[in-house]
Design an enzyme around this catalytic site. Sequence first.
Site, PDB file in Angstrom:
ATOM      1  N   ASN A   3    -140.239 -73.831 -85.291  1.00 45.68           N
ATOM      2  CA  ASN A   3    -139.591 -72.451 -85.244  1.00 45.68           C
ATOM      3  C   ASN A   3    -138.736 -72.620 -86.696  1.00 45.68           C
ATOM      4  O   ASN A   3    -137.542 -71.802 -86.729  1.00 45.68           O
ATOM      5  CB  ASN A   3    -138.447 -72.746 -84.106  1.00 45.68           C
ATOM      6  N   LYS A   4    -139.235 -73.189 -87.761  1.00 44.97           N
ATOM      7  CA  LYS A   4    -138.494 -72.920 -88.980  1.00 44.97           C
ATOM      8  C   LYS A   4    -138.963 -71.743 -89.700  1.00 44.97           C
ATOM      9  O   LYS A   4    -139.847 -71.069 -89.126  1.00 44.97           O
ATOM     10  CB  LYS A   4    -138.780 -74.142 -89.776  1.00 44.97           C
TER      11      LYS A   4
END
Length: 395
Positions: free
Chosen positions: A193-194
């Site tokens: 999720n970066k």
Amino acid sequence: MPRKKVPFFRPAIAAGEINEVVATLRSGWLTSGPKVQQFERKFASAVGAKNAVAVNSATAALHLAVEAFGLLPGQGVLVPTMTFAATAEVVRYQGAIPILVDVDPATLNIDLADAERRLKAATAKVVGIMPVHVGGVMMSLQAISEFASKHHLWVVEDAAHAFPASWRKSKRSRWQHRTNGSRSISCYSFYANKTITTGEGGMAVTNNRALARRMKLMSLHGLSHDAWGRYDGAGSWDYRIVAPGFKYNLTDIAAAIGVHQISRAETLRREREQIARRYLRELNNEELELPTIEKSRKLSWHLFPIRLRLSRLRINRNEFMEELQRAGVGCSVHWRPLHLHPYYRKVFGYRPQDFPVATAEWKRLISLPIFPGMQEEEIVHVIDTVKRICIRNAR
Ligand SMILES: *Cc1c(COP(=O)(O)O)cnc(C)c1O
């Protein structure tokens, strides 16, 4: 009307990534090889660094970085209390002591004035500082560098949120992605999720060749440099173990995703920025405080944190989040500060009142969904829901 659901995050994977992964699977080389080399070169050039070492997480990168600086048991490292588990735990891996520091209320980044006080009060010998660019809001790189050189510290930037964020000293200066001194390493995350992802992955970058070589060595069992040639057929089966290293190398499969994500990083950042601008414009309720943007920074917009004005609301943060979730809006908190976790309380005796800013701010923090590919109706649903909760629960 069907119940709307907006996830907190959805990764942005395109055909380029998928085709490159398939090509890598067909190539016959799956572990660290040509794709990893290409990923390292591309990333180094994207952040203006001389060296990049790709690894399988930012946690691994942070660990290799403090190891490369020779961090020893009992030494102290300044770490902001507002951060993820990884930043302080790698200090513990070395048997060293994370000296937690309170944060700047505006950015939630490490407060260097407090860092100075804690450094002076420390009984351990303080050797380094690990600033975190929270949510992709860059610290002043000049302030970090000056602080570090004044106190003879190395710098390991936890830049897990910070690609492709940047900072500049003034309008006439060029944008910079990282501190670039010879005693500085910056660590990025490519967790799912970066801002860009390889599923799991990380990168340590530095201008210091000796540090880069040490990290490379330790990322693969401490095998002598020649062993790295193993993957292009030029290496020897007769490697030498020169240190008890780790198993932190990245696969070519992951790097195949990364090379395409880097190319799209600025486009993805702009998409997040557009969503952020909508939120900034429309979430104008008096019950909320929104992030502020300074001209000296280009934000990565990894997060969009809002802060509740609790005195204007009849509900607390957790109740606010329950209402968001009931309306199908994914949300999170970044973070419960480290000093409020059982391990750090028990082992180091930290108390809530030792970090007044972080203790007060985390109680009113909520991160809203912000990700490329967010649909118009999803954005509208988040905005409507937040506004509705404010109005319904205003004091
Ligand atoms: C995600 C994150 C990390 C760890 O990254 P991994 O790649 O999952 O190891 C470290 N620091 C911060 C601030 C993070 O948000």
